[in-house]
Scaffold this active site. Structure first.
Site, short mmCIF file in Angstrom:
data_model
loop_
_atom_site.label_atom_id
_atom_site.label_comp_id
_atom_site.label_asym_id
_atom_site.label_seq_id
_atom_site.Cartn_x
_atom_site.Cartn_y
_atom_site.Cartn_z
N SER A 21 0.84 -1.20 0.00
CA SER A 21 0.00 0.00 0.00
C SER A 21 0.88 1.25 0.00
O SER A 21 1.58 1.55 0.97
CB SER A 21 -0.91 0.01 1.23
OG SER A 21 -1.63 1.23 1.25
N HIS B 232 -1.22 -1.13 -4.27
CA HIS B 232 -2.51 -0.76 -3.67
C HIS B 232 -2.47 0.75 -3.41
O HIS B 232 -1.56 1.27 -2.77
CB HIS B 232 -2.70 -1.53 -2.35
CG HIS B 232 -4.02 -1.28 -1.70
ND1 HIS B 232 -5.18 -1.93 -2.08
CD2 HIS B 232 -4.39 -0.43 -0.70
CE1 HIS B 232 -6.19 -1.51 -1.34
NE2 HIS B 232 -5.74 -0.59 -0.49
N ASP C 220 -4.55 4.03 -2.03
CA ASP C 220 -5.65 4.48 -1.19
C ASP C 220 -6.01 5.94 -1.47
O ASP C 220 -5.21 6.83 -1.22
CB ASP C 220 -5.25 4.36 0.29
CG ASP C 220 -5.13 2.91 0.73
OD1 ASP C 220 -6.08 2.15 0.51
OD2 ASP C 220 -4.07 2.55 1.27
N MET D 168 -8.47 8.88 -0.36
CA MET D 168 -9.37 9.29 0.75
C MET D 168 -9.78 10.74 0.58
O MET D 168 -8.95 11.58 0.22
CB MET D 168 -8.62 9.17 2.08
CG MET D 168 -8.03 7.81 2.34
SD MET D 168 -7.14 7.80 3.91
CE MET D 168 -6.41 6.17 3.88
N HIS E 72 -8.23 1.80 -4.32
CA HIS E 72 -9.23 1.66 -3.24
C HIS E 72 -9.79 3.05 -2.94
O HIS E 72 -9.10 3.89 -2.36
CB HIS E 72 -8.51 1.06 -2.03
CG HIS E 72 -9.36 0.94 -0.80
ND1 HIS E 72 -8.82 0.67 0.45
CD2 HIS E 72 -10.70 1.03 -0.60
CE1 HIS E 72 -9.78 0.62 1.34
NE2 HIS E 72 -10.93 0.83 0.74
N MET F 11 -11.87 5.50 -0.93
CA MET F 11 -12.56 5.77 0.33
C MET F 11 -13.15 7.16 0.21
O MET F 11 -12.71 8.12 0.85
CB MET F 11 -11.57 5.65 1.51
CG MET F 11 -11.25 4.21 1.85
SD MET F 11 -9.71 4.03 2.75
CE MET F 11 -8.57 3.97 1.37
N MET G 298 -12.11 -4.89 5.01
CA MET G 298 -11.29 -3.98 5.82
C MET G 298 -11.04 -4.64 7.18
O MET G 298 -11.99 -4.95 7.90
CB MET G 298 -12.00 -2.63 6.02
CG MET G 298 -12.13 -1.78 4.76
SD MET G 298 -10.59 -1.51 3.87
CE MET G 298 -9.55 -0.79 5.14
N ASP H 205 -7.28 -5.88 3.92
CA ASP H 205 -6.64 -4.57 3.94
C ASP H 205 -6.62 -3.99 5.35
O ASP H 205 -7.66 -3.64 5.89
CB ASP H 205 -7.40 -3.64 2.98
CG ASP H 205 -6.70 -2.30 2.79
OD1 ASP H 205 -5.56 -2.15 3.25
OD2 ASP H 205 -7.31 -1.42 2.17
C1 DX5 Z 1 -6.53 2.03 5.33
C2 DX5 Z 1 -6.05 1.72 3.94
C3 DX5 Z 1 -5.03 0.64 3.90
C4 DX5 Z 1 -3.74 1.00 4.57
C5 DX5 Z 1 -3.09 -0.26 5.07
O1 DX5 Z 1 -7.57 2.90 5.27
O2 DX5 Z 1 -7.13 1.29 3.15
O3 DX5 Z 1 -4.79 0.22 2.56
O4 DX5 Z 1 -2.86 1.67 3.70
O5 DX5 Z 1 -1.98 0.08 5.84
P1 DX5 Z 1 -1.36 -0.91 6.91
O6 DX5 Z 1 -0.94 -2.15 6.17
O7 DX5 Z 1 -0.21 -0.14 7.45
O8 DX5 Z 1 -2.41 -1.21 7.93
ZN ZN Z 2 -6.69 0.31 1.17
#
Ligand code: DX5
Ligand code: ZN
Length: 219
Positions: free
Chosen positions: A9, A34, A36, A38, A67, A69, A138, A176
């Protein structure tokens, strides 16, 4: 499992050295990036947006697993397709017309994913699972990297695996949040196909070796 997909990620990468981090993953035994996204509304954090994804895509030589969010993800399906996303995952909790959103993602040539927050039951996917390429469970509350893994996730993996098998579907199960060397094997044994790892990989002393070790552990 041997064919487990490892997806570092990028959220946990050093953003001041992003190209170097991307090239590290390119040269490693990892399978996907991956990514993220947000919006500060669906989750209480803002990560990065389109210009950064564009920069990542320029250097990435492995599939981009994006991903979202964000609220109202339908607004950006085409944008993320144009940016080079291979998988686009939306949150169940953010989609009023999930079936329609999944069709829109596939119409843009991407694999369609659905993410479930820790409190959202797997059973809610019963009538749509055959239309989903990937379910992202999640295993932390979304918004931040570096949180600890929620143990209840194992039960959800097993329930989801049964549901997928009963539907005769080929949907991948992605985990994740809080994935590390201590839980990776057990997660795949429970039925996980894709492991996302942020801090465990990027904050390691030697990320390339950490990925290699994870690969070996799963083989
Ligand atoms: C959290 C993200 C994850 C995050 C995972 O909201 O969706 O993808 O980056 O990070 P770790 O592996 O550090 O928990
Ligand atoms: Zn994620």
């Amino acid at each position: 499992m041997n064919n487990t997909i490892i997806a570092p990620s990028v959220l946990a990468a050093d953003f001041a050295n992003l190209q170097k981090e991307i090239e590290m993953v390119n040269a490693s035994q990892a399978d996907w990036f991956h990514i993220d996204i947000m919006d500060g509304v669906f989750v209480p954090n803002i990560s990065f947006g389109m210009p950064v994804l564009e920069a990542i895509a320029k250097h990435a030589k492995k599939p981009l697993d994006v991903h979202l969010m964000i609220v109202d993800p339908d607004r950006y399906v085409k944008t993320f397709a144009d940016l080079g996303a291979n998988n686009l995952t939306v949150h169940y909790e953010a989609c009023t017309h999930l079936h329609r959103t999944l069709q829109a993602i596939k119409a843009e040539g991407m694999k369609a994913g659905v993410a479930l927050n820790p409190h959202t039951p797997v059973a809610l996917l019963a009538d749509v699972v055959q239309n989903v390429d990937l379910v992202c469970l999640m295993s932390v509350n979304p918004g931040f990297g570096g949180q600890s893994f929620i143990e209840h996730t194992y039960k959800k993996i097993r329930q989801l695996k049964t549901m997928i098998d009963e539907a005769g579907a080929t949907t991948l199960i992605e985990i994740d949040g809080g994935v590390n060397g201590n839980n990776a094997l057990a997660l795949t044994e429970a039925g996980a196909d894709v492991l996302v790892a942020g801090n465990f990989v990027f904050r390691a002393e030697n990320p390339t070796q950490t990925i290699a070790d994870l690969r070996k552990l799963l083989s």
